[in-house]
Design a protein around this motif. Structure first.
Motif, PDB file in Angstrom:
ATOM      1  N   MET A 171       0.826  -1.208   0.000  1.00 56.17           N
ATOM      2  CA  MET A 171       0.000   0.000   0.000  1.00 56.17           C
ATOM      3  C   MET A 171       0.859   1.256   0.000  1.00 56.17           C
ATOM      4  SD  MET A 171      -2.917  -1.182   2.701  1.00 56.17           S
ATOM      5  CE  MET A 171      -3.976   0.198   2.328  1.00 56.17           C
ATOM      6  N   ASP A 172       0.276   2.337  -0.469  1.00 54.40           N
ATOM      7  CA  ASP A 172       0.915   3.651  -0.461  1.00 54.40           C
ATOM      8  C   ASP A 172       0.669   4.271   0.920  1.00 54.40           C
ATOM      9  OD1 ASP A 172       2.003   6.120  -1.076  1.00 54.40           O
ATOM     10  OD2 ASP A 172       0.264   6.782  -2.235  1.00 54.40           O
ATOM     11  N   ILE A 173       1.655   4.141   1.817  1.00 62.23           N
ATOM     12  CA  ILE A 173       1.478   4.599   3.199  1.00 62.23           C
ATOM     13  C   ILE A 173       2.422   5.761   3.483  1.00 62.23           C
ATOM     14  CG2 ILE A 173       1.714   3.974   5.626  1.00 62.23           C
ATOM     15  CD1 ILE A 173       0.886   1.146   4.816  1.00 62.23           C
ATOM     16  N   GLY A 184      -3.806  11.961   0.557  1.00 64.00           N
ATOM     17  CA  GLY A 184      -4.175  10.927  -0.400  1.00 64.00           C
ATOM     18  C   GLY A 184      -3.550   9.571  -0.124  1.00 64.00           C
ATOM     19  N   ALA A 185      -2.526   9.534   0.700  1.00 65.02           N
ATOM     20  CA  ALA A 185      -1.896   8.258   1.047  1.00 65.02           C
ATOM     21  C   ALA A 185      -2.569   7.690   2.298  1.00 65.02           C
ATOM     22  CB  ALA A 185      -0.403   8.456   1.293  1.00 65.02           C
TER      23      ALA A 185
END
Length: 83
Positions: free
Chosen positions: A18-20, A26-27
């Motif tokens: 995931m984009d964390i 947005g993350a």
């Protein structure tokens, strides 16, 4: 996996996929990890953390429900309440 408009819950660690980034708009942000949940349906779940149980259950009186009620519910035994 369970999802709502602003969160996702996974049964295993998915952070590597995931984009964390808690600081970037947005993350995703990891708010907790390893907390046991019993999710029955949308807006119907129990969470157990540090000896405390949080119950969210649309349409039922949450003060009368226990973790054990949710365990039984997850096995098909629906709690009965008089409103």
């Amino acid at each position: 996996m369970s999802a709502d408009t602003d969160c996702v819950v996974f049964s295993k660690d998915m952070t590597a996929r995931m984009d964390i980034d808690a600081a970037r708009y947005g993350a995703w942000k990891v708010e907790e990890s390893g907390t046991p949940y019993l999710i029955i349906a949308k807006k119907v779940y129990a969470e157990r953390s540090d000896g405390h149980v949080k119950i969210v259950c649309k349409g039922l009186q949450t003060r009368r429900l226990t973790w054990e009620d949710f365990e039984a519910w997850s096995q098909g035994v629906i709690p009965q309440q008089r409103q």
